[in-house]
Design an enzyme around this catalytic site. Structure first.
Site, PDB file in Angstrom:
ATOM      1  N   LYS A  19      73.060  10.402  24.368  1.00 26.09           N
ATOM      2  CA  LYS A  19      73.561  11.415  25.305  1.00 26.09           C
ATOM      3  C   LYS A  19      75.071  11.477  25.137  1.00 26.09           C
ATOM      4  O   LYS A  19      75.687  10.509  24.703  1.00 26.09           O
ATOM      5  CB  LYS A  19      73.228  11.013  26.750  1.00 26.09           C
ATOM      6  CG  LYS A  19      73.233  12.166  27.720  1.00 26.09           C
ATOM      7  CD  LYS A  19      71.896  12.872  27.703  1.00 26.09           C
ATOM      8  CE  LYS A  19      71.864  14.094  28.589  1.00 26.09           C
ATOM      9  NZ  LYS A  19      70.490  14.615  28.708  1.00 26.09           N
ATOM     10  N   ASP A  58      72.693  20.283  28.058  1.00 23.22           N
ATOM     11  CA  ASP A  58      72.318  19.628  29.320  1.00 23.22           C
ATOM     12  C   ASP A  58      73.130  20.373  30.382  1.00 23.22           C
ATOM     13  O   ASP A  58      73.527  21.532  30.161  1.00 23.22           O
ATOM     14  CB  ASP A  58      72.648  18.121  29.285  1.00 23.22           C
ATOM     15  CG  ASP A  58      71.994  17.346  30.437  1.00 23.22           C
ATOM     16  OD1 ASP A  58      70.783  17.080  30.370  1.00 23.22           O
ATOM     17  OD2 ASP A  58      72.675  17.024  31.424  1.00 23.22           O
TER      18      ASP A  58
HETATM   19  P1  NDP Z   1      72.484  23.714  34.275  1.00 24.52           P
HETATM   20  O1  NDP Z   1      73.927  23.427  34.083  1.00 24.52           O
HETATM   21  O2  NDP Z   1      71.893  24.880  33.598  1.00 24.52           O
HETATM   22  O3  NDP Z   1      72.119  23.782  35.823  1.00 24.52           O
HETATM   23  C1  NDP Z   1      72.350  22.714  36.687  1.00 24.52           C
HETATM   24  C2  NDP Z   1      72.046  23.144  38.099  1.00 24.52           C
HETATM   25  O4  NDP Z   1      72.163  22.030  38.974  1.00 24.52           O
HETATM   26  C3  NDP Z   1      73.010  24.189  38.620  1.00 24.52           C
HETATM   27  O5  NDP Z   1      72.340  24.990  39.536  1.00 24.52           O
HETATM   28  C4  NDP Z   1      74.091  23.357  39.297  1.00 24.52           C
HETATM   29  O6  NDP Z   1      74.781  24.064  40.313  1.00 24.52           O
HETATM   30  C5  NDP Z   1      73.261  22.241  39.877  1.00 24.52           C
HETATM   31  N1  NDP Z   1      74.065  20.988  39.928  1.00 24.52           N
HETATM   32  C6  NDP Z   1      74.641  20.328  38.889  1.00 24.52           C
HETATM   33  N2  NDP Z   1      75.291  19.238  39.306  1.00 24.52           N
HETATM   34  C7  NDP Z   1      75.127  19.210  40.630  1.00 24.52           C
HETATM   35  C8  NDP Z   1      75.546  18.322  41.632  1.00 24.52           C
HETATM   36  N3  NDP Z   1      76.272  17.203  41.349  1.00 24.52           N
HETATM   37  N4  NDP Z   1      75.167  18.617  42.901  1.00 24.52           N
HETATM   38  C9  NDP Z   1      74.415  19.703  43.180  1.00 24.52           C
HETATM   39  N5  NDP Z   1      73.988  20.578  42.263  1.00 24.52           N
HETATM   40  C10 NDP Z   1      74.335  20.336  41.018  1.00 24.52           C
HETATM   41  O7  NDP Z   1      71.736  22.368  33.811  1.00 24.52           O
HETATM   42  P2  NDP Z   1      70.204  22.174  33.419  1.00 24.52           P
HETATM   43  O8  NDP Z   1      69.339  23.081  34.184  1.00 24.52           O
HETATM   44  O9  NDP Z   1      70.126  22.168  31.948  1.00 24.52           O
HETATM   45  O10 NDP Z   1      69.962  20.662  33.888  1.00 24.52           O
HETATM   46  C11 NDP Z   1      69.411  20.328  35.160  1.00 24.52           C
HETATM   47  C12 NDP Z   1      68.799  18.944  35.101  1.00 24.52           C
HETATM   48  O11 NDP Z   1      67.767  18.924  34.106  1.00 24.52           O
HETATM   49  C13 NDP Z   1      69.749  17.807  34.705  1.00 24.52           C
HETATM   50  O12 NDP Z   1      69.332  16.628  35.338  1.00 24.52           O
HETATM   51  C14 NDP Z   1      69.506  17.663  33.206  1.00 24.52           C
HETATM   52  O13 NDP Z   1      69.865  16.391  32.736  1.00 24.52           O
HETATM   53  C15 NDP Z   1      68.008  17.882  33.151  1.00 24.52           C
HETATM   54  N6  NDP Z   1      67.425  18.266  31.873  1.00 24.52           N
HETATM   55  C16 NDP Z   1      67.891  19.345  31.177  1.00 24.52           C
HETATM   56  C17 NDP Z   1      67.282  19.713  29.995  1.00 24.52           C
HETATM   57  C18 NDP Z   1      67.682  20.928  29.229  1.00 24.52           C
HETATM   58  O14 NDP Z   1      67.019  21.234  28.249  1.00 24.52           O
HETATM   59  N7  NDP Z   1      68.704  21.668  29.622  1.00 24.52           N
HETATM   60  C19 NDP Z   1      66.172  18.922  29.429  1.00 24.52           C
HETATM   61  C20 NDP Z   1      65.706  17.865  30.296  1.00 24.52           C
HETATM   62  C21 NDP Z   1      66.343  17.559  31.454  1.00 24.52           C
HETATM   63  P3  NDP Z   1      75.929  25.133  39.968  1.00 24.52           P
HETATM   64  O15 NDP Z   1      75.187  26.364  39.537  1.00 24.52           O
HETATM   65  O16 NDP Z   1      76.666  25.298  41.246  1.00 24.52           O
HETATM   66  O17 NDP Z   1      76.751  24.527  38.864  1.00 24.52           O
HETATM   67  O1  2IT Z   2      67.687  15.509  29.038  1.00 23.58           O
HETATM   68  C1  2IT Z   2      67.249  16.103  28.027  1.00 23.58           C
HETATM   69  O2  2IT Z   2      66.152  15.811  27.535  1.00 23.58           O
HETATM   70  C2  2IT Z   2      68.066  17.158  27.445  1.00 23.58           C
HETATM   71  N1  2IT Z   2      69.111  17.482  27.980  1.00 23.58           N
HETATM   72  C3  2IT Z   2      67.613  17.848  26.186  1.00 23.58           C
HETATM   73  C4  2IT Z   2      67.926  17.013  24.989  1.00 23.58           C
HETATM   74  C5  2IT Z   2      67.686  17.672  23.656  1.00 23.58           C
HETATM   75  O3  2IT Z   2      68.070  17.035  22.661  1.00 23.58           O
HETATM   76  O4  2IT Z   2      67.140  18.777  23.576  1.00 23.58           O
END
Ligand code: NDP
Ligand code: 2IT
Length: 450
Positions: A124, A164
């Protein structure tokens, strides 16, 4: 032995938050019944090796804003374990990023990637850079500066970062462009790329769709239930939340909530996804408060009005809950409310969004609980599909990726559920996931020698 490892980690943990210890502690507790089952685990010091990252790379990122002011941020890449394949895992750009947060995420990624059955190790990275309010050109300059420091450490067979929090296909595009300019190589060194230069169809949807495919299978197998017509609650409003809501709606569920860092929306007639996208997609990070102004009948609760430890989304009665924002966003108080309201399943889309006490309550009360390392593995799985397509210079169509994603999520569910049964902890999908993932990584670590 497990207590000793945890105590040692705690002693050496001079980092500023406890998420890494939280993640390690959960995994080691799950492994307790099996560490003694194979003497090689102790002889090869598998647990000690598994909780120690191979490499922590930290660098200074120096960039210039639109007013010609120079800024400095911290950049990191944690290469945790590459026994199963090249290091693989996302990049997070958020002011809360520290080495400790990335260590927990990289550690979790080892197990998630193992559960996919695909040849990928765990890593990461990211930065404490805050993308909020930055212009497109500022984002571009930051990404270029970040890649100038990161590029020596990555490679299509070495380490393949992806998105992420705060990093989507726009940022991956800028990072890829800079890598190409520096190295003159057109390699699949990042996944989640725009389709125009090697991205896979469906990578943007993959994590959220995968979460729902997992939930559908789990509900069908465990409760002979479907999602059709059911009230669901989702937190977050980013990539994972949006695509979780989209797939739930396609399957006929009624999603009544979403949230962001400003607060939560409750829309009893069902979230208007078009409106959320208008506010959040394409690098826009406008507040969900605007949703309530646009959509009559919806209610916005600002974060400042949340009661201590109680998050607005989890106060709403639902059949199934999908935490898709960030770590530790669903507390014991929230879990008590969900149980009281008759929620039957909690399916994690984010990484470690549920606190240990909340998980314990769900398990005690018979609520089906799926840890993110199982239910959100669809994102990294389609990243690996992208690596395969890049390596063979092929392009798979949307249906092929979607079909493979669905199959893979069902396989993960099966692997986790069967392992739990085999070890006498039926329906404990946390233990099932940790044990199944561990066995695959440990075997590879033993076979490659120390
Ligand atoms: P984004 O940046 O697209 O969205 C994150 C969302 O969570 C936004 O709505 C943001 O609010 C909110 N957020 C972030 N930090 C905080 C915080 N500290 N307190 C409250 N709200 C918060 O990220 P993703 O959707 O990609 O990621 C969301 C989760 O999923 C994370 O845990 C990530 O690690 C996990 N994940 C992501 C993957 C991916 O492919 N993208 C794969 C697997 C897991 P705001 O809009 O106000 O910024
Ligand atoms: O938490 C996760 O699995 C991710 N943010 C996606 C990682 C990836 O390599 O696609």
């Amino acid at each position: 032995m497990i207590k000793k490892i945890l105590a040692n980690l705690e002693k050496s943990n001079c980092l500023t938050d406890n998420t890494f210890l939280q993640a390690v502690s959960e995994v080691l507790t799950s492994l307790e019944p099996i560490v003694k089952s194979d003497s090689r685990y102790e002889r090869f010091a598998i647990l000690e090796r598994l909780v120690t990252p191979d490499r922590i790379i930290q660098f200074k990122v120096q960039w210039v804003d639109d007013n010609n002011q120079v800024h400095i941020n911290n950049g990191y890449r944690i290469q945790f374990n590459n026994s199963l394949g090249p290091y693989k895992g996302g990049l997070r750009f958020h002011p809360s990023v520290t080495a400790s947060v990335l260590k927990f995420l990289a550690f979790e990624q080892i197990f998630k990637n193992s559960l996919t059955g695909l040849p990928i190790g765990g890593a990461k990275g990211g930065s404490d850079f805050d993308p909020k309010g930055k212009s497109d050109f500022e984002i571009m300059r930051f990404c270029r500066a970040f890649m100038r420091e990161l590029y020596p450490y990555i490679g299509a067979r070495v380490d393949v970062p992806a998105g992420d929090i705060g990093v989507g296909s726009r940022e991956i595009g800028y990072l890829f462009g800079e890598y190409k300019r520096i190295t003159h190589q057109y390699d699949g060194i990042l996944s989640g790329k725009p389709y125009a230069f090697g991205g896979s169809l469906m990578r943007p949807q993959a994590t959220g769709y995968g979460v729902v495919y997992f939930a559908r299978e789990m509900l069908a197998q465990e409760l002979q239930e479907s999602l059709e017509g059911k009230i669901c609650t989702v937190s977050g409003a980013g990539n994972v939340a949006i695509h979780t809501i989209e797939k739930l709606q396609q399957l006929g569920a009624i999603v009544v909530t979403c949230s962001d860092s400003d607060g939560a929306i409750y829309d009893p007639r069902g979230i208007d996804l078009h409106q959320v996208r208008e506010l959040k997609e394409g690098g826009r990070r406008l507040s969900l408060a605007e949703y309530a102004r646009q959509i009559p009948g919806s209610i916005f609760t600002p974060k400042s009005e949340y009661l201590k430890e109680a998050h607005a989304v989890w106060q709403i009665p639902c059949f199934a809950a999908f935490p898709c924002a960030t770590q530790n966003e669903l507390t014991l108080t929230d879990a008590q409310k969900l149980v009281e309201n008759g929620c039957v399943a909690v399916v994690e889309g984010a990484n470690m969004p549920t606190t240990p006490e909340a998980i314990e309550l769900f398990q005690r009360e018979g609520v089906l609980f799926s840890p993110g390392k199982a239910s959100n593995a669809g994102g990294v799985a389609v990243s690996e599909f992208e690596m395969s397509q890049n390596a063979s210079m092929e392009k798979w169509d949307f249906d092929k990726v979607d079909r493979k994603l669905n199959e893979l999520m069902c396989q993960i569910y099966k692997r986790v559920a069967l392992t739990a049964k085999e070890y006498g902890v039926e329906r404990n999908f946390v233990d099932g996931a940790n044990i199944a993932a561990f066995k695959r990584v440990a075997e590879a670590m033993i076979l490659e020698g120390a």
